[in-house]
Design a protein around this motif. Sequence first.
Motif, mmCIF file in Angstrom:
data_model
loop_
_atom_site.group_PDB
_atom_site.id
_atom_site.type_symbol
_atom_site.label_atom_id
_atom_site.label_comp_id
_atom_site.label_asym_id
_atom_site.label_seq_id
_atom_site.Cartn_x
_atom_site.Cartn_y
_atom_site.Cartn_z
ATOM 1 N N MET A 1 0.843 -1.182 0.000
ATOM 2 C CA MET A 1 0.000 0.000 0.000
ATOM 3 C C MET A 1 0.882 1.237 0.000
ATOM 4 O O MET A 1 1.861 1.312 0.730
ATOM 5 C CB MET A 1 -0.893 0.010 1.244
ATOM 6 N N ASN A 2 0.547 2.228 -0.820
ATOM 7 C CA ASN A 2 1.300 3.465 -0.871
ATOM 8 C C ASN A 2 0.682 4.452 0.109
ATOM 9 O O ASN A 2 -0.420 4.943 -0.107
ATOM 10 C CB ASN A 2 1.263 4.038 -2.290
ATOM 11 N N LYS A 3 1.393 4.729 1.188
ATOM 12 C CA LYS A 3 0.856 5.581 2.239
ATOM 13 C C LYS A 3 1.607 6.903 2.292
ATOM 14 O O LYS A 3 2.800 6.981 2.012
ATOM 15 C CB LYS A 3 0.948 4.883 3.595
ATOM 16 N N GLU B 1 6.635 13.091 -2.982
ATOM 17 C CA GLU B 1 6.165 11.713 -2.873
ATOM 18 C C GLU B 1 5.620 11.214 -4.207
ATOM 19 O O GLU B 1 5.853 10.066 -4.603
ATOM 20 C CB GLU B 1 5.085 11.603 -1.793
ATOM 21 N N VAL B 2 4.884 12.077 -4.905
ATOM 22 C CA VAL B 2 4.320 11.686 -6.200
ATOM 23 C C VAL B 2 5.430 11.432 -7.210
ATOM 24 O O VAL B 2 5.410 10.444 -7.951
ATOM 25 C CB VAL B 2 3.359 12.775 -6.713
ATOM 26 N N ASN B 3 6.415 12.317 -7.238
ATOM 27 C CA ASN B 3 7.525 12.141 -8.177
ATOM 28 C C ASN B 3 8.310 10.866 -7.880
ATOM 29 O O ASN B 3 8.724 10.142 -8.790
ATOM 30 C CB ASN B 3 8.457 13.353 -8.116
ATOM 31 N N ALA B 4 8.519 10.583 -6.588
ATOM 32 C CA ALA B 4 9.257 9.376 -6.210
ATOM 33 C C ALA B 4 8.482 8.122 -6.591
ATOM 34 O O ALA B 4 9.053 7.138 -7.079
ATOM 35 C CB ALA B 4 9.542 9.388 -4.712
ATOM 36 N N LEU B 5 7.158 8.154 -6.368
ATOM 37 C CA LEU B 5 6.331 7.005 -6.717
ATOM 38 C C LEU B 5 6.334 6.772 -8.220
ATOM 39 O O LEU B 5 6.446 5.642 -8.693
ATOM 40 C CB LEU B 5 4.900 7.229 -6.227
ATOM 41 N N THR B 6 6.244 7.858 -8.983
ATOM 42 C CA THR B 6 6.255 7.736 -10.441
ATOM 43 C C THR B 6 7.574 7.147 -10.933
ATOM 44 O O THR B 6 7.605 6.277 -11.805
ATOM 45 C CB THR B 6 6.023 9.110 -11.084
ATOM 46 N N ALA B 7 8.675 7.604 -10.347
ATOM 47 C CA ALA B 7 9.983 7.085 -10.746
ATOM 48 C C ALA B 7 10.122 5.608 -10.406
ATOM 49 O O ALA B 7 10.656 4.816 -11.185
ATOM 50 C CB ALA B 7 11.083 7.890 -10.062
ATOM 51 N N ASP B 8 9.622 5.216 -9.229
ATOM 52 C CA ASP B 8 9.695 3.806 -8.832
ATOM 53 C C ASP B 8 8.897 2.931 -9.788
ATOM 54 O O ASP B 8 9.331 1.835 -10.158
ATOM 55 C CB ASP B 8 9.161 3.630 -7.408
ATOM 56 N N GLU B 9 7.722 3.396 -10.173
ATOM 57 C CA GLU B 9 6.880 2.598 -11.055
ATOM 58 C C GLU B 9 7.493 2.458 -12.438
ATOM 59 O O GLU B 9 7.350 1.439 -13.096
ATOM 60 C CB GLU B 9 5.477 3.232 -11.163
ATOM 61 N N VAL C 1 -2.143 4.548 -6.967
ATOM 62 C CA VAL C 1 -2.691 5.838 -6.557
ATOM 63 C C VAL C 1 -2.333 6.060 -5.094
ATOM 64 O O VAL C 1 -2.376 5.121 -4.286
ATOM 65 C CB VAL C 1 -4.227 5.868 -6.745
ATOM 66 N N LEU C 2 -1.968 7.274 -4.751
ATOM 67 C CA LEU C 2 -1.607 7.576 -3.368
ATOM 68 C C LEU C 2 -2.772 7.268 -2.430
ATOM 69 O O LEU C 2 -3.910 7.659 -2.684
ATOM 70 C CB LEU C 2 -1.212 9.050 -3.239
ATOM 71 N N GLY C 3 -2.479 6.554 -1.350
ATOM 72 C CA GLY C 3 -3.509 6.179 -0.399
ATOM 73 C C GLY C 3 -4.264 4.925 -0.778
ATOM 74 O O GLY C 3 -5.177 4.509 -0.065
#
Length: 247
Positions: free
Chosen positions: A1-3, A39-47, A239-241
């Motif tokens: 889960m992305n928290k 956080e959004v940028n980091a999540l996008t890069a990880d994906e 998606v965040l959350g």
Amino acid sequence: MNKIHCRYCAAEIPAGSINLDRLLAACPACNAVFSIADEVNALTADEQRKPHTARSEIDPPQPPTLQVTETAEKLTITRHWLTPEILFYTVFAVFWNGFTIFLMLGVLSNSSGVFVLFWLLHLITMLWLDYHVLTGYLNTTTISADSLTLQRSNGPIPSLAGNKTFDSAQIAQLYCVERRERYRQGWRFRRSPGYVYDVLLLTHDGQMDKLVVGLPHADQALFIEAALERFLDIDDVPVLGEYRGEH
């Protein structure tokens, strides 16, 4: 889960307090508002670094509590509202109805204002309880998807959830969230009392809407999300959350 956690008090931020349009989050614990752009940028890069996983490999199994009908043109998912807790409410309603009728006999012989008010309060509770039991036995939620629309309908007894139709072409993403109920947690017959699951959707213009809420089991929400995304050919993007089945 992305928290997401608050930068000031470290509290977990619920999905409803995250604004993806403005990349802001509001903490319900300390009322702080802060940017989540990093956080959004980091999540996008990880994906982007993750290898693509075929949808067929990650589809959850169909829960026995959901009925599914699928053709090349249409997907229909139906869930009956009957749950073990409705059986508890049924027994409780029988006793409450009997007591309310007994009080009504007292009203006929005692017309004092206080006694009448006492009976009216019990009558209102009886009507709400009977409505809850009847919808539990009779109602279903039906989700239908085709190339043009995504529809949610509840019935046959009208409910506050109502019916809604979405434009399939405008749906960018479906996702699940886990939330803790604030009321009647002790009346829930679940392994993890107090938690329910919602299936939400995001449109291409960044708007969030509710498809179905209050599902008692995570597997129902995850299956609905996966089945609709597969049928509507929507790539599964975190998606965040979002609740993805892990803790």
